[in-house]
Scaffold this active site. Structure first.
Site, PDB file in Angstrom:
ATOM      1  CB  CYS A 191      22.230 -41.898 -10.437  1.00 38.45           C
ATOM      2  SG  CYS A 191      21.949 -43.637 -10.116  1.00 38.45           S
ATOM      3  CD  GLU A 239      27.819 -47.818 -11.695  1.00 39.17           C
ATOM      4  OE1 GLU A 239      27.031 -47.065 -12.297  1.00 39.17           O
ATOM      5  OE2 GLU A 239      28.122 -48.943 -12.113  1.00 39.17           O
TER       6      GLU A 239
HETATM    7  P1  NAP Z   1      28.993 -37.049  -3.683  1.00 41.56           P
HETATM    8  O1  NAP Z   1      28.921 -35.746  -3.014  1.00 41.56           O
HETATM    9  O2  NAP Z   1      29.826 -37.183  -4.893  1.00 41.56           O
HETATM   10  O3  NAP Z   1      29.466 -38.088  -2.576  1.00 41.56           O
HETATM   11  C1  NAP Z   1      29.543 -39.473  -2.832  1.00 41.56           C
HETATM   12  C2  NAP Z   1      30.513 -40.093  -1.855  1.00 41.56           C
HETATM   13  O4  NAP Z   1      31.804 -39.543  -2.101  1.00 41.56           O
HETATM   14  C3  NAP Z   1      30.200 -39.807  -0.393  1.00 41.56           C
HETATM   15  O5  NAP Z   1      30.563 -40.918   0.372  1.00 41.56           O
HETATM   16  C4  NAP Z   1      31.124 -38.623  -0.104  1.00 41.56           C
HETATM   17  O6  NAP Z   1      31.474 -38.501   1.240  1.00 41.56           O
HETATM   18  C5  NAP Z   1      32.334 -39.026  -0.908  1.00 41.56           C
HETATM   19  N1  NAP Z   1      33.217 -37.913  -1.205  1.00 41.56           N
HETATM   20  C6  NAP Z   1      32.897 -36.621  -1.435  1.00 41.56           C
HETATM   21  N2  NAP Z   1      34.028 -35.902  -1.678  1.00 41.56           N
HETATM   22  C7  NAP Z   1      35.071 -36.779  -1.605  1.00 41.56           C
HETATM   23  C8  NAP Z   1      36.483 -36.665  -1.754  1.00 41.56           C
HETATM   24  N3  NAP Z   1      37.061 -35.503  -2.048  1.00 41.56           N
HETATM   25  N4  NAP Z   1      37.238 -37.761  -1.601  1.00 41.56           N
HETATM   26  C9  NAP Z   1      36.674 -38.949  -1.324  1.00 41.56           C
HETATM   27  N5  NAP Z   1      35.347 -39.133  -1.154  1.00 41.56           N
HETATM   28  C10 NAP Z   1      34.546 -38.049  -1.313  1.00 41.56           C
HETATM   29  O7  NAP Z   1      27.545 -37.579  -4.090  1.00 41.56           O
HETATM   30  P2  NAP Z   1      26.264 -37.688  -3.183  1.00 41.56           P
HETATM   31  O8  NAP Z   1      25.693 -36.304  -3.045  1.00 41.56           O
HETATM   32  O9  NAP Z   1      26.530 -38.474  -1.952  1.00 41.56           O
HETATM   33  O10 NAP Z   1      25.318 -38.599  -4.075  1.00 41.56           O
HETATM   34  C11 NAP Z   1      24.566 -38.091  -5.102  1.00 41.56           C
HETATM   35  C12 NAP Z   1      25.282 -38.312  -6.430  1.00 41.56           C
HETATM   36  O11 NAP Z   1      25.536 -39.691  -6.602  1.00 41.56           O
HETATM   37  C13 NAP Z   1      24.427 -37.910  -7.609  1.00 41.56           C
HETATM   38  O12 NAP Z   1      25.227 -37.273  -8.551  1.00 41.56           O
HETATM   39  C14 NAP Z   1      23.934 -39.241  -8.146  1.00 41.56           C
HETATM   40  O13 NAP Z   1      23.578 -39.233  -9.494  1.00 41.56           O
HETATM   41  C15 NAP Z   1      25.103 -40.113  -7.881  1.00 41.56           C
HETATM   42  N6  NAP Z   1      24.695 -41.521  -7.845  1.00 41.56           N
HETATM   43  C16 NAP Z   1      25.082 -42.323  -8.887  1.00 41.56           C
HETATM   44  C17 NAP Z   1      24.681 -43.647  -8.906  1.00 41.56           C
HETATM   45  C18 NAP Z   1      25.071 -44.536 -10.028  1.00 41.56           C
HETATM   46  O14 NAP Z   1      24.985 -45.749  -9.858  1.00 41.56           O
HETATM   47  N7  NAP Z   1      25.508 -44.036 -11.175  1.00 41.56           N
HETATM   48  C19 NAP Z   1      23.915 -44.162  -7.858  1.00 41.56           C
HETATM   49  C20 NAP Z   1      23.540 -43.313  -6.817  1.00 41.56           C
HETATM   50  C21 NAP Z   1      23.958 -41.995  -6.819  1.00 41.56           C
HETATM   51  P3  NAP Z   1      30.658 -37.506   2.191  1.00 41.56           P
HETATM   52  O15 NAP Z   1      29.313 -38.039   2.255  1.00 41.56           O
HETATM   53  O16 NAP Z   1      31.386 -37.601   3.454  1.00 41.56           O
HETATM   54  O17 NAP Z   1      30.734 -36.146   1.544  1.00 41.56           O
END
Ligand code: NAP
Length: 493
Positions: free
Chosen positions: A296, A262
């Site tokens: 998102c 997602e």
């Molecule tokens: P993110 O930086 O991609 O992080 C999401 C999750 O992934 C966090 O738990 C993060 O951990 C973890 N993560 C980051 N780098 C990683 C790695 N190398 N290996 C494993 N896990 C890793 O996104 P975010 O800033 O938290 O959230 C915002 C994004 O989520 C936006 O792009 C939004 O559109 C998207 N989103 C999508 C949906 C959907 O349903 N399509 C819903 C909500 C949000 P840490 O927090 O420890 O960095």
């Protein structure tokens, strides 16, 4: 009236601060902790255990250990655990709402809305747990029988983002429980507290030890990387940004791990000349300002027919500027802070870039001086088509308005993105609604509404917004594998 400091402290005192592994709350193996901050003040709320790679391994080990026994627990029992969890979360709705407001910043009223939405996944999947069916059929040549069943896919790694701390967890955990899977949950490091409290609720609801393991960490990649490569893990369900999702897909390829992704969005919000403009402005407010734009599904690009663009933008700007900026714990507040300084500065950079290219700010356009990471709700007109703000997720309370002349042009502008999650269309013309719905490249479309999330609907995107669906009757399938058995002709002699 604001929530008192005593109430905040009393609630924080009830939040578990240790890792949850094999039914035990325990410190990180190396004793490390990390701080969780309040984005409206920058102050530390709590310090919690910081899982390292050894804790990640222990969590997966616990999930693997109980997978077989958990899969034999009757569906009705799994459903009843979910139903109890729904009731417990609902009974503690004020606690969950306040905790999300504290760690994530959203105003209390929105946080209450998220509790309702997040809890609904528990209720929905409590009902889906007992509706798992297969099929039996006679082979076309009549000689054998075909039996198709659905089995739990096995131990899952669930990775969630910071923007919807409860709903993103329940949207994965509830179908996994319903399907009979065990799990390791890695919440976002900015907002893990809600997941910790939710794990305690599931424990109280009777979820057996080891079925859910929760490992907050400040070093996501180091902890989850080895798990993704471990052949005992059978599923990765990730919600987060497209760049991280792409990397995880590459990692998952090594073990051909099943994935659900997602990812990000860049939702168009199209207003036709025949739309009810007041309804469109209401829809725009909901689609833009939910979670301060940190969603998102947030409308990112307002594509408005040239004959109504100025009127729409003026009405929209008037509503945006009436929003009350303040800490989410103050009942009057309708705009909380952005999640951190980095995110707030990125939003400002996109706005200043657009302004430098000739856009005009009809309202907002600047940072609210601290403490906290607040940003003024902003409307931009005259944004150049090549402007960066139209290519990226803004993730803030900023709305660029672009005029269009023809339906074809609106569709071309809307589809001009690598993303394909949500889209919104306002028109009174039924035929056009259907036509445009068929032409837009998106997984979800709001027709004359700015709100689309619903536990009973399949949530997900096309293009680089992801793979798979969460919620709806489709959601449980992400946690099931299909097995077919060929049965010899029962009439053969
Ligand atoms: P993110 O930086 O991609 O992080 C999401 C999750 O992934 C966090 O738990 C993060 O951990 C973890 N993560 C980051 N780098 C990683 C790695 N190398 N290996 C494993 N896990 C890793 O996104 P975010 O800033 O938290 O959230 C915002 C994004 O989520 C936006 O792009 C939004 O559109 C998207 N989103 C999508 C949906 C959907 O349903 N399509 C819903 C909500 C949000 P840490 O927090 O420890 O960095």
């Amino acid at each position: 009236m604001a929530i008192s400091a005593t109430r905040e402290n009393d609630l924080l005192a009830t939040v578990p601060t240790e890792l949850f592994i094999a039914g035990q709350w325990r410190a990180a193996t190396d004793g490390r902790v990390f701080d969780i901050d309040d984005p409206s003040t920058g102050k530390v709320l709590l310090s919690i255990a910081d899982a390292g790679p050894a804790d990640g391994r222990a969590a997966l080990e616990a999930a693997v250990q109980v997978q077989e026994s958990w899969a034999t627990v009757p569906p009705r029992e799994r459903g009843e655990i979910l139903r109890r969890a729904f009731e417990l979360v609902t009974a503690r709705a004020d606690d969950f709402a306040l905790l999300m407001t504290l760690e994530m910043g959203k105003p209390l009223e929105e946080a209450r809305g998220e509790v309702t939405y997040g809890a609904e996944f528990l209720r929905w999947f409590s009902e889906e747990a007992v509706r798992i069916s297969g099929r039996y059929s006679v082979a076309p040549d009549g000689k054998s029988r075909l039996l198709v069943t659905k089995k739990p896919v096995g131990p899952c790694l669930l990775i969630t983002p910071w923007n919807f701390p409860l709903a993103m967890a329940t949207r994965k955990i509830a179908p996994a429980i319903a399907a009979g899977c065990t799990m390791v949950l890695k919440p976002a490091n900015l907002t893990p507290l809600t997941s910790m409290l939710f794990a305690a609720v599931l424990e109280e609801a009777g979820l057996p030890a080891g079925v859910l393991n929760v490992i907050p960490t400040s070093t996501a990649g180091e902890v989850t990387g080895p798990l993704i490569k471990d052949g005992r893990l059978r599923k990765l369900s990730f919600t987060g940004s497209t760049p991280v999702g792409r990397q995880l897909l590459k990692d998952a390829a090594e073990t051909v791990l099943r994935t659900s992704m997602e990812l990000g969005g860049n939702a168009p919000f199209i207003v036709f000349e025949d739309a009810d403009l007041d309804a469109a402005v209401e829809g725009a407010m909901a689609a833009k300002l939910r979670n301060m734009g940190e969603a998102c599904t947030a409308a990112n690009r307002f594509i408005v027919h040239e004959s109504v663009a100025d009127e729409f933008a003026a009405k929209f700007a008037q509503k945006m500027s009436a929003r009350v900026i303040g800490r989410g714990t103050e009942e009057a507040s309708t705009i909380g802070p952005l999640i951190d300084k980095k995110s707030r500065d990125k939003v400002h950079e996109l706005v200043t870039g657009a302004l430098a290219q000739g856009a005009t700010a009809l309202t907002g356009g600047d940072i609210v001086e601290g403490p906290g990471y607040f940003y003024h709700p902003t409307i931009l007109s005259g944004v150049r088509p090549e402007s960066e703000i139209l290519q990226q997720e803004i993730f803030g309370p900023v709305a660029p308005v672009t005029p269009f002349a023809t339906e074809d042009e609106a569709v071309r502008l809307a589809n001009n993105t690598e993303y394909g999650l949500a889209a919104y269309v306002f028109t009174r013309d039924v035929n056009r609604s259907i036509r445009i719905g068929e032409r837009l490249e998106c997984g979800m479309l709001g027709l004359n509404t700015g709100v689309i999330s619903n536990a009973a609907a399949p949530f997900g995107g096309v293009k680089q917004s992801g793979l798979g669906r969460e919620g709806g009757t489709e959601g449980i399938g992400e946690y099931q594998s299909i097995q077919y058995m060929g049965i010899a002709d029962p009439y053969a002699t």
